[in-house]
Design a protein around this motif. Structure first.
Motif, PDB file in Angstrom:
ATOM      1  N   HIS A   1       0.872  -1.171   0.000  1.00 12.58           N
ATOM      2  CA  HIS A   1       0.000   0.000   0.000  1.00 12.58           C
ATOM      3  C   HIS A   1       0.914   1.229   0.000  1.00 12.58           C
ATOM      4  N   HIS A   2       0.825   2.046  -1.036  1.00 13.59           N
ATOM      5  CA  HIS A   2       1.796   3.125  -1.217  1.00 13.59           C
ATOM      6  C   HIS A   2       1.208   4.194  -2.128  1.00 13.59           C
ATOM      7  N   TYR A   3       1.980   5.243  -2.388  1.00 11.51           N
ATOM      8  CA  TYR A   3       1.653   6.202  -3.444  1.00 11.51           C
ATOM      9  C   TYR A   3       2.961   6.623  -4.101  1.00 11.51           C
TER      10      TYR A   3
ATOM     11  N   TRP B   1       5.065  -8.544  -6.714  1.00 12.16           N
ATOM     12  CA  TRP B   1       4.286  -7.907  -5.667  1.00 12.16           C
ATOM     13  C   TRP B   1       3.086  -7.197  -6.270  1.00 12.16           C
ATOM     14  N   GLN B   2       2.100  -6.946  -5.421  1.00 18.49           N
ATOM     15  CA  GLN B   2       0.878  -6.298  -5.865  1.00 18.49           C
ATOM     16  C   GLN B   2       0.843  -4.866  -5.349  1.00 18.49           C
ATOM     17  N   SER B   3       0.584  -3.954  -6.245  1.00 12.75           N
ATOM     18  CA  SER B   3       0.566  -2.529  -5.923  1.00 12.75           C
ATOM     19  C   SER B   3      -0.858  -2.050  -5.696  1.00 12.75           C
ATOM     20  N   VAL B   4      -1.118  -1.529  -4.488  1.00 14.92           N
ATOM     21  CA  VAL B   4      -2.412  -0.913  -4.183  1.00 14.92           C
ATOM     22  C   VAL B   4      -2.124   0.530  -3.782  1.00 14.92           C
ATOM     23  N   VAL B   5      -2.558   1.451  -4.607  1.00 13.83           N
ATOM     24  CA  VAL B   5      -2.224   2.865  -4.408  1.00 13.83           C
ATOM     25  C   VAL B   5      -3.222   3.517  -3.456  1.00 13.83           C
ATOM     26  N   SER B   6      -2.672   4.256  -2.483  1.00 10.20           N
ATOM     27  CA  SER B   6      -3.478   4.989  -1.513  1.00 10.20           C
ATOM     28  C   SER B   6      -3.368   6.489  -1.776  1.00 10.20           C
ATOM     29  N   PRO B   7      -4.302   7.278  -1.263  1.00 11.85           N
ATOM     30  CA  PRO B   7      -4.188   8.734  -1.374  1.00 11.85           C
ATOM     31  C   PRO B   7      -2.925   9.248  -0.666  1.00 11.85           C
TER      32      PRO B   7
ATOM     33  N   SER C   1      -2.663  11.653   1.337  1.00  6.90           N
ATOM     34  CA  SER C   1      -2.943  12.035   2.726  1.00  6.90           C
ATOM     35  C   SER C   1      -4.261  11.402   3.152  1.00  6.90           C
ATOM     36  N   PRO C   2      -4.447  11.217   4.454  1.00 12.07           N
ATOM     37  CA  PRO C   2      -5.694  10.630   4.947  1.00 12.07           C
ATOM     38  C   PRO C   2      -6.896  11.497   4.579  1.00 12.07           C
ATOM     39  N   PRO C   3      -8.075  10.889   4.518  1.00  9.90           N
ATOM     40  CA  PRO C   3      -8.384   9.490   4.853  1.00  9.90           C
ATOM     41  C   PRO C   3      -7.881   8.522   3.771  1.00  9.90           C
ATOM     42  N   ARG C   4      -7.509   7.314   4.230  1.00 10.57           N
ATOM     43  CA  ARG C   4      -7.050   6.260   3.325  1.00 10.57           C
ATOM     44  C   ARG C   4      -7.994   5.068   3.502  1.00 10.57           C
ATOM     45  N   PRO C   5      -9.022   4.993   2.687  1.00 10.32           N
ATOM     46  CA  PRO C   5     -10.108   4.035   2.915  1.00 10.32           C
ATOM     47  C   PRO C   5      -9.729   2.576   2.730  1.00 10.32           C
ATOM     48  N   ILE C   6      -8.550   2.297   2.158  1.00  9.59           N
ATOM     49  CA  ILE C   6      -8.114   0.903   2.043  1.00  9.59           C
ATOM     50  C   ILE C   6      -7.231   0.525   3.229  1.00  9.59           C
ATOM     51  N   VAL C   7      -6.316   1.395   3.597  1.00 12.40           N
ATOM     52  CA  VAL C   7      -5.373   1.093   4.672  1.00 12.40           C
ATOM     53  C   VAL C   7      -6.045   1.117   6.040  1.00 12.40           C
ATOM     54  N   GLU C   8      -6.934   2.065   6.282  1.00  9.43           N
ATOM     55  CA  GLU C   8      -7.506   2.233   7.617  1.00  9.43           C
ATOM     56  C   GLU C   8      -8.252   1.000   8.122  1.00  9.43           C
ATOM     57  N   PRO C   9      -9.077   0.324   7.303  1.00 10.48           N
ATOM     58  CA  PRO C   9      -9.722  -0.898   7.812  1.00 10.48           C
ATOM     59  C   PRO C   9      -8.734  -2.010   8.132  1.00 10.48           C
ATOM     60  N   LEU C  10      -7.560  -1.977   7.505  1.00 10.89           N
ATOM     61  CA  LEU C  10      -6.564  -3.025   7.711  1.00 10.89           C
ATOM     62  C   LEU C  10      -5.677  -2.735   8.922  1.00 10.89           C
ATOM     63  N   ALA C  11      -5.160  -1.518   9.002  1.00  9.26           N
ATOM     64  CA  ALA C  11      -4.170  -1.180  10.023  1.00  9.26           C
ATOM     65  C   ALA C  11      -4.751  -0.426  11.208  1.00  9.26           C
ATOM     66  N   GLY C  12      -6.031  -0.126  11.181  1.00  9.91           N
ATOM     67  CA  GLY C  12      -6.602   0.644  12.281  1.00  9.91           C
ATOM     68  C   GLY C  12      -6.256   2.108  12.122  1.00  9.91           C
ATOM     69  N   GLY C  13      -5.884   2.763  13.210  1.00  9.43           N
ATOM     70  CA  GLY C  13      -5.623   4.197  13.163  1.00  9.43           C
ATOM     71  C   GLY C  13      -4.299   4.584  12.535  1.00  9.43           C
ATOM     72  N   TYR C  14      -3.374   3.642  12.357  1.00  9.13           N
ATOM     73  CA  TYR C  14      -2.051   3.953  11.807  1.00  9.13           C
ATOM     74  C   TYR C  14      -2.194   4.627  10.449  1.00  9.13           C
TER      75      TYR C  14
ATOM     76  N   GLN D   1       2.340  -5.983 -10.016  1.00 11.87           N
ATOM     77  CA  GLN D   1       1.007  -6.189 -10.563  1.00 11.87           C
ATOM     78  C   GLN D   1       0.062  -5.175  -9.934  1.00 11.87           C
ATOM     79  N   ALA D   2      -0.779  -4.578 -10.747  1.00 12.73           N
ATOM     80  CA  ALA D   2      -1.738  -3.608 -10.222  1.00 12.73           C
ATOM     81  C   ALA D   2      -2.796  -4.322  -9.393  1.00 12.73           C
ATOM     82  N   GLY D   3      -3.122  -3.737  -8.249  1.00 15.16           N
ATOM     83  CA  GLY D   3      -4.140  -4.300  -7.370  1.00 15.16           C
ATOM     84  C   GLY D   3      -5.173  -3.256  -7.003  1.00 15.16           C
ATOM     85  N   SER D   4      -6.195  -3.676  -6.297  1.00 12.25           N
ATOM     86  CA  SER D   4      -7.305  -2.789  -5.938  1.00 12.25           C
ATOM     87  C   SER D   4      -7.709  -3.010  -4.487  1.00 12.25           C
ATOM     88  N   ALA D   5      -8.626  -2.192  -4.035  1.00  8.27           N
ATOM     89  CA  ALA D   5      -9.174  -2.374  -2.692  1.00  8.27           C
ATOM     90  C   ALA D   5      -9.807  -3.747  -2.556  1.00  8.27           C
TER      91      ALA D   5
END
Length: 308
Positions: A5-7, A27-33, A35-48, A222-226
């Motif tokens: 999870h990166h940008y 590896w699979q690339s899932v692009v995040s915004p 800056s927060p909110p990051r709707p893919i990372v937040e459900p996975l990592a919690g508040g981090y 490889q491109a990935g998604s939420a």
């Protein structure tokens, strides 16, 4: 396969992308915004809130020190694990990731950063990014290097890097890269690629080393998604926690883990694993099931959540 999870503009993500290239990893690339909110990372990592985050099924790995350790272990390349470095190399790595990194950021003229932001992002996203980073700087528990001092500090760092490469040879580890090479690279990459500032003349060793490191590329992405990330978490169980990590006085307690320097947002869960270098926090989520979020102890703090 790991999910990253990166940008694109993230310098710490570049450290991981480049290590994947050096090792020719898939590896699979899932692009995040940016800056927060990051709707893919937040459900996975919690508040981090920091980027990058790496995911292997239902195990979530935070902070590039721990991510590099995981990659090193999975590939049998201990020289890429920060914990296997000698004390002087670990001290240098901490300096590169702290003072030198902030010097790299602060020494880029604001107009260059703004030009890059508004060329790569929408106007609204660029403004949101700037507002977010100002907030991070204000709440930081570490000293942010002021621009005037940052220019000289980073120039001094490059001269020191030139001397180190003259002494060591092709890489900072000799004939092959070690963890320190990737730490040194991502700060310079940020200056060159994001800041648009070329490597100064008179540093032939640094310039040649930078080109060699860049040539490793990013591996087999490889491109990935939420949907891909969530499905990977939902259909897996966290890997078993080693017995050696289950003997801790706070085991089973509800804890809060947060960075201790900047971007201080925390993750809450049950402590299910711990040793001198790692904490593992279990989070039971409604949609994704049980997740284990891994943090390094270096650069983070753990507190037991108050019952009141």
């Amino acid at each position: 396969m790991i999910i990253l999870h990166h940008y694109p503009m993230s310098p710490f993500s570049e450290k991981i992308r480049l290590m994947c290239g050096y090792l020719d990893l898939e590896w699979q690339s899932v692009v995040s915004p940016e800056s927060p909110p990051r709707p893919i990372v937040e459900p996975l990592a919690g508040g981090y809130r920091r980027i990058p985050v790496t995911q292997v099924g239902a195990d979530i790995f935070c902070d590039t020190r721990l991510i590099c350790a995981e990659i090193a272990a999975s590939c049998g390349r201990e020289e890429l694990d920060p914990a296997t470095s000698d004390e002087s190399s670990q001290a240098l790595a901490s300096k590169f990731e702290g003072e030198v990194f902030w010097a790299a950021v602060s020494s880029i003229p604001a107009r260059r950063v703004l030009r890059r932001l508004f060329s790569d992002l929408s106007f609204l996203h660029a403004l949101r990014f700037l507002k977010d980073r100002v907030g991070v700087a204000r709440s930081a528990q570490t000293e942010i290097v002021p621009p005037k001092r940052a220019v000289g500090l980073f120039a001094e760092h490059l001269r020191s890097l030139e001397d180190m490469l003259t002494a060591k040879g092709v890489y900072l580890g000799g004939d092959a890269p070690v963890y320190l090479d990737f730490v040194a690279y991502h700060t310079l990459w940020f200056k060159v690629v994001v800041g648009g500032i070329p490597i100064p003349s008179g540093l032939p060793g640094v310039a040649a080393w930078y080109d060699r490191m860049t040539a490793h590329g990013h591996g087999r992405m490889q491109a990935g998604s939420a949907d891909d990330a969530f499905a990977a978490a939902r259909t897996a169980q966290p890997r078993p926690v080693p017995v050696a990590l289950q003997d801790h006085p706070k085991m089973g307690a509800r804890v809060v883990v947060a960075p201790n320097d900047y971007a201080l947002d925390a993750t809450t869960g049950l402590l299910v694993g711990a040793d001198q270098s790692r904490w593992i926090v279990a989070r039971e989520t409604g949609d994704l099931g049980l997740l284990h979020v891994h943090f390094p102890t270096q650069g983070f703090k753990l507190t037991v959540e108050s019952s009141s």
